[in-house]
Design an enzyme around this catalytic site. Structure first.
Site, PDB file in Angstrom:
ATOM      1  N   GLU A 121      -7.171   4.762   7.738  1.00  0.00           N
ATOM      2  CA  GLU A 121      -6.696   6.201   7.295  1.00  0.00           C
ATOM      3  C   GLU A 121      -8.029   6.776   6.796  1.00  0.00           C
ATOM      4  O   GLU A 121      -8.409   8.025   7.109  1.00  0.00           O
ATOM      5  CB  GLU A 121      -5.657   6.458   6.546  1.00  0.00           C
ATOM      6  CG  GLU A 121      -4.240   6.169   7.481  1.00  0.00           C
ATOM      7  CD  GLU A 121      -3.241   5.569   6.872  1.00  0.00           C
ATOM      8  OE1 GLU A 121      -3.093   5.591   5.555  1.00  0.00           O
ATOM      9  OE2 GLU A 121      -2.309   5.097   7.284  1.00  0.00           O
ATOM     10  N   ASN A 161       0.898  -1.326  -0.089  1.00  0.00           N
ATOM     11  CA  ASN A 161       0.031  -0.088   0.094  1.00  0.00           C
ATOM     12  C   ASN A 161       0.832   1.164  -0.104  1.00  0.00           C
ATOM     13  O   ASN A 161       1.607   1.614   0.994  1.00  0.00           O
ATOM     14  CB  ASN A 161      -1.154  -0.041   1.090  1.00  0.00           C
ATOM     15  CG  ASN A 161      -1.779   1.183   1.460  1.00  0.00           C
ATOM     16  OD1 ASN A 161      -1.806   2.063   0.195  1.00  0.00           O
ATOM     17  ND2 ASN A 161      -2.184   1.336   2.545  1.00  0.00           N
ATOM     18  N   TRP A 162       1.082   1.907  -1.269  1.00  0.00           N
ATOM     19  CA  TRP A 162       2.165   2.932  -1.190  1.00  0.00           C
ATOM     20  C   TRP A 162       1.382   4.100  -0.665  1.00  0.00           C
ATOM     21  O   TRP A 162       2.187   5.360  -0.508  1.00  0.00           O
ATOM     22  CB  TRP A 162       2.365   3.095  -2.721  1.00  0.00           C
ATOM     23  CG  TRP A 162       3.347   2.303  -3.583  1.00  0.00           C
ATOM     24  CD1 TRP A 162       3.463   0.946  -2.941  1.00  0.00           C
ATOM     25  CD2 TRP A 162       3.683   2.277  -4.876  1.00  0.00           C
ATOM     26  NE1 TRP A 162       4.348   0.520  -3.920  1.00  0.00           N
ATOM     27  CE2 TRP A 162       4.214   1.073  -5.184  1.00  0.00           C
ATOM     28  CE3 TRP A 162       3.329   3.185  -6.014  1.00  0.00           C
ATOM     29  CZ2 TRP A 162       5.065   0.883  -6.384  1.00  0.00           C
ATOM     30  CZ3 TRP A 162       3.749   2.852  -7.046  1.00  0.00           C
ATOM     31  CH2 TRP A 162       4.583   1.742  -7.359  1.00  0.00           C
ATOM     32  N   LYS A 163       0.059   4.226  -0.133  1.00  0.00           N
ATOM     33  CA  LYS A 163      -0.461   5.131   0.294  1.00  0.00           C
ATOM     34  C   LYS A 163      -0.228   6.749  -0.607  1.00  0.00           C
ATOM     35  O   LYS A 163      -0.100   6.412  -1.820  1.00  0.00           O
ATOM     36  CB  LYS A 163       0.040   5.569   1.776  1.00  0.00           C
ATOM     37  CG  LYS A 163       0.050   4.336   2.813  1.00  0.00           C
ATOM     38  CD  LYS A 163       0.009   4.763   3.994  1.00  0.00           C
ATOM     39  CE  LYS A 163       0.218   3.543   5.059  1.00  0.00           C
ATOM     40  NZ  LYS A 163      -0.184   3.535   6.163  1.00  0.00           N
ATOM     41  N   GLY A 208       1.918   2.188  10.910  1.00  0.00           N
ATOM     42  CA  GLY A 208       2.818   3.011  10.567  1.00  0.00           C
ATOM     43  C   GLY A 208       3.721   3.491  11.937  1.00  0.00           C
ATOM     44  O   GLY A 208       4.072   4.628  12.148  1.00  0.00           O
ATOM     45  N   SER A 240       3.064  -2.205  10.458  1.00  0.00           N
ATOM     46  CA  SER A 240       4.322  -2.173  10.646  1.00  0.00           C
ATOM     47  C   SER A 240       5.024  -3.319  10.361  1.00  0.00           C
ATOM     48  O   SER A 240       5.995  -4.068  11.169  1.00  0.00           O
ATOM     49  CB  SER A 240       4.806  -1.815  12.127  1.00  0.00           C
ATOM     50  OG  SER A 240       4.342  -0.577  12.466  1.00  0.00           O
ATOM     51  N   HIS A 274      -9.659   1.044   4.950  1.00  0.00           N
ATOM     52  CA  HIS A 274      -8.325   1.210   5.742  1.00  0.00           C
ATOM     53  C   HIS A 274      -8.353   2.419   6.656  1.00  0.00           C
ATOM     54  O   HIS A 274      -9.472   3.172   6.579  1.00  0.00           O
ATOM     55  CB  HIS A 274      -7.425   1.963   4.734  1.00  0.00           C
ATOM     56  CG  HIS A 274      -5.883   1.961   5.408  1.00  0.00           C
ATOM     57  ND1 HIS A 274      -5.550   3.016   6.048  1.00  0.00           N
ATOM     58  CD2 HIS A 274      -4.960   1.031   4.985  1.00  0.00           C
ATOM     59  CE1 HIS A 274      -4.179   2.609   6.477  1.00  0.00           C
ATOM     60  NE2 HIS A 274      -3.937   1.725   5.758  1.00  0.00           N
ATOM     61  N   GLU A 317      -5.918  -5.094  10.353  1.00  0.00           N
ATOM     62  CA  GLU A 317      -5.157  -4.088  10.628  1.00  0.00           C
ATOM     63  C   GLU A 317      -5.106  -3.440  12.112  1.00  0.00           C
ATOM     64  O   GLU A 317      -6.020  -2.536  12.194  1.00  0.00           O
ATOM     65  CB  GLU A 317      -5.037  -3.042   9.564  1.00  0.00           C
ATOM     66  CG  GLU A 317      -4.666  -3.772   8.349  1.00  0.00           C
ATOM     67  CD  GLU A 317      -3.738  -2.687   7.074  1.00  0.00           C
ATOM     68  OE1 GLU A 317      -2.837  -2.976   6.939  1.00  0.00           O
ATOM     69  OE2 GLU A 317      -4.369  -1.564   7.272  1.00  0.00           O
ATOM     70  N   GLY A 328       2.505  -1.153   4.591  1.00  0.00           N
ATOM     71  CA  GLY A 328       2.538   0.154   4.052  1.00  0.00           C
ATOM     72  C   GLY A 328       4.163   0.722   3.778  1.00  0.00           C
ATOM     73  O   GLY A 328       4.656   0.579   2.694  1.00  0.00           O
ATOM     74  N   GLY A 329       4.625   1.146   4.759  1.00  0.00           N
ATOM     75  CA  GLY A 329       5.928   1.891   4.677  1.00  0.00           C
ATOM     76  C   GLY A 329       6.978   0.989   3.882  1.00  0.00           C
ATOM     77  O   GLY A 329       7.757   1.375   3.320  1.00  0.00           O
TER      78      GLY A 329
HETATM   79  C1  PEP Z   1      -1.051   0.194   6.023  1.00  0.00           C
HETATM   80  O1  PEP Z   1      -0.827   1.192   5.582  1.00  0.00           O
HETATM   81  O2  PEP Z   1      -1.904  -0.593   5.711  1.00  0.00           O
HETATM   82  C2  PEP Z   1       0.165  -0.401   6.789  1.00  0.00           C
HETATM   83  C3  PEP Z   1       0.130  -1.697   7.581  1.00  0.00           C
HETATM   84  O3  PEP Z   1       1.107   0.420   7.006  1.00  0.00           O
HETATM   85  P1  PEP Z   1       2.487   0.187   7.793  1.00  0.00           P
HETATM   86  O4  PEP Z   1       2.969  -1.174   7.167  1.00  0.00           O
HETATM   87  O5  PEP Z   1       3.417   1.348   7.455  1.00  0.00           O
HETATM   88  O6  PEP Z   1       2.486   0.051   9.197  1.00  0.00           O
END
Ligand code: PEP
Length: 253
Positions: free
Chosen positions: A95, A9-11, A171, A209, A93, A165, A230-231
């Site tokens: 967010e 997930n590049w956000k 994050g 994470s 998500h 999640e 994500g990251g």
């Molecule tokens: C996400 O955005 O779905 C996510 C899991 O982010 P991260 O891996 O950065 O925690």
């Protein structure tokens, strides 16, 4: 047998040059034995779709409208995503829930819209830290999942991908422990068994994470089918190492 799936997930990150470099690096070393996808921001779906063509890595989007067309300024329909070869669509998500006020009902209707066009929703659900610490995690998860059962036919529900999640892990660098994740996955599999004729076919990802060092333990869990990343999906070597961990876990299962 469920195949492992790793989704980046590049956000709201990237530009044409960085996307191209990242995908060059990914596609030159993508391991076999695991399904992979990248969910790019809307403006880059055509570019990313073109670069992924024929690679076996699927194209994903990060959100979608629940409506088919019309007066919804700024929104994007499922048909538009399908037009650009999108296969997966993240819905719900945390967010989107937190910053755009998306309710369980909206999210379930988005999932229904995605399924109606034969795309695959990756439906995110999970509790906040306050909810976990107040001991209401299971009630929150059931509320989120029940909204899906209320809005989707059993046939449609059978085609979703779920992503657990925990909001406190996204994050933050603080991934849930394997024990915490496995406890939730068992709970969710029981919920699925009450609603589906073939609950064992549903893939449940973990997100929050995930790093190369933690991916192997998480993906090795009997009820985990991969990750939503994500990251770490923005750094080619990290994402590749996470995909390799999923491929190794698939062999071990
Ligand atoms: C996400 O955005 O779905 C996510 C899991 O982010 P991260 O891996 O950065 O925690």
């Amino acid at each position: 047998m469920r195949r492992k799936l790793v989704v980046g997930n590049w956000k709201m990150n990237g530009d044409r040059a960085r996307n191209s470099t990242l995908l060059d690096q990914l596609l030159s070393a993508m391991p076999a034995g695991v399904d992979c996808a990248v969910c790019a921001p809307f403006p880059y779906l055509p570019q990313v779709g073109e670069l992924l063509a024929g690679s076996g890595v699927a194209l994903g989007a990060q959100d979608v409208s629940e409506f088919p067309d019309g007066a919804h300024t700024g929104d994007v329909s499922v048909a538009m995503l399908a037009d650009w070869g999108v296969h997966f669509v993240i819905v719900g998500h945390s967010e989107r829930r937190a910053f755009h006020g998306e309710s369980d009902g909206v999210i379930a209707r988005k999932a229904a819209a995605v399924l109606a066009k034969e795309l695959v929703p990756i439906v995110c659900f999970g509790e906040t830290l306050v909810e976990r610490e107040s001991g209401v995690t299971e009630q929150v998860l059931v509320r989120q999942l029940d909204a899906l059962a209320a809005n989707l036919s059993p046939d449609a529900l059978q085609r979703i991908v779920l992503a657990y999640e925990p909001v406190w892990a996204i994050g933050t660098g603080r991934a849930a422990t394997v024990e915490q994740v496995q406890a939730v996955l068992v709970f969710v599999r029981r919920w699925l068994a009450r609603h589906l004729s073939a609950p064992e076919r549903i893939r449940i990802l973990y997100g929050g994470s995930v790093k190369p060092e933690t991916a192997g333990g998480l993906f090795g869990l009997p009820d985990a089918d991969g990750g939503l990343i994500g990251g770490a999906s923005l750094v080619a070597e990290s994402f590749l190492e996470i995909c390799r961990a999923a491929a190794r876990a698939a062999q071990g299962n």
